[in-house]
Design an enzyme around this catalytic site. Sequence first.
Site, short mmCIF file in Angstrom:
data_model
loop_
_atom_site.label_atom_id
_atom_site.label_comp_id
_atom_site.label_asym_id
_atom_site.label_seq_id
_atom_site.Cartn_x
_atom_site.Cartn_y
_atom_site.Cartn_z
N SER A 156 -57.85 -3.88 -47.90
CA SER A 156 -58.23 -2.52 -47.50
C SER A 156 -56.98 -1.71 -47.14
O SER A 156 -56.10 -1.54 -47.97
CB SER A 156 -59.23 -2.58 -46.35
OG SER A 156 -59.86 -1.33 -46.15
N HIS A 349 -67.23 -6.14 -47.39
CA HIS A 349 -65.90 -5.56 -47.60
C HIS A 349 -64.79 -6.54 -47.22
O HIS A 349 -63.75 -6.57 -47.85
CB HIS A 349 -65.79 -4.28 -46.77
CG HIS A 349 -64.48 -3.59 -46.88
ND1 HIS A 349 -63.84 -3.38 -48.09
CD2 HIS A 349 -63.66 -3.05 -45.93
CE1 HIS A 349 -62.70 -2.74 -47.88
NE2 HIS A 349 -62.56 -2.54 -46.58
#
Length: 386
Positions: A156, A349
């Site tokens: 990320s 995620h």
Amino acid sequence: MSALEKSMHLGRLPSRPPLPGSGGSQSGAKMRMGPGRKRDFTPVPWSQYFESMEDVEVENETGKDTFRVYKSGSEGPVLLLLHGGGHSALSWAVFTAAIISRVQCRIVALDLRSHGETKVKNSEDLSAETMAKDVGNVVEAMYGDLPPPVMLIGHSMGGAIAVHTAAANLVPSLLGLCMIDVVEGTAMDALNSMQNFLRGRPKTFKSLENAIEWSVKSGQIRNLESARVSMVGQVKQCEGITSPESSKSIVEGIIEEEEEDEEGSESVNKRKKEDDMETKKDHPYTWRIELAKTEKYWDGWFRGLSNLFLSCPIPKLLLLAGVDRLDKDLTIGQMQGKFQMQVLPQCGHAVHEDAPDKVAEAVATFLIRHRFAEPIGGFQCVFPGC
């Protein structure tokens, strides 16, 4: 909201909102838990996954900064691991154990500035340029002018910083680059709703156990083993913070004090002190970093990221939780064979936390394929079809 944004939210955000009060209360303890089934939410120390810990000192214009790193392995290339926003180096704990058992490599998991146990003078500067320089400075401080071969792996926000670091050639011995579940298109779309997501999180927790329980039951981390070590790096114990109940009691005490005469004020002050002492006993936990306050840097992390990634002249790997996350530039780049891509479905995620073994297999295969590392323990490469 576009279909792309909706599909991104399903994997990137919690699968369902936390129950009211789940951050620190016991209200969610029975949620979808069968009779007699009980999970252990107690925290686990970093030492169960990493061999050592070091605070690396870096000199800069504002003084001396200290960056926390966790290490494992003694031979082979260095895998420099960069965590996502709000997380810490401990998010790589379970992955570290998995990759070390597959290939000969060294792990250096770094707490980025304002995260984990890293201490910097200017903690508010979270620009991509500054954090990329931090990575280069840490490598230089650890290895001097002759660093070993390094592969940057980032999740990320950490993936974006890895790309900025590589593009600026801040690690001269860089041999490979890996981004985990970060794509410019979907990341930019997600920024519009990120503040709402952050506001929906509990602000405090009564204990580390409660924080770990929330992270798993909210779907933020789907792997309990990883959550038990990772959440320790995401929250901190607050000194002097007051809970809403205690704050209310103190305010009522102040109002009452104004109405009382001098004889009654002494007893009111005593009650206020007792409230404060009770609050300190609770020592609630809160997030180590207020991500909402970093909003001005979000655009700089992700804008232009896809082309920057494609421009790096080294072998590249992209790991995604879903193929729908690809934007136009990366789709074209992938079709042209400019990087290796692998999709790891049924993950949230935090791919490297939810499926550490699968991520370790993908990274190990990438390293062996490019002859960057040697397999150990009879590890067999399985080359992906995409």
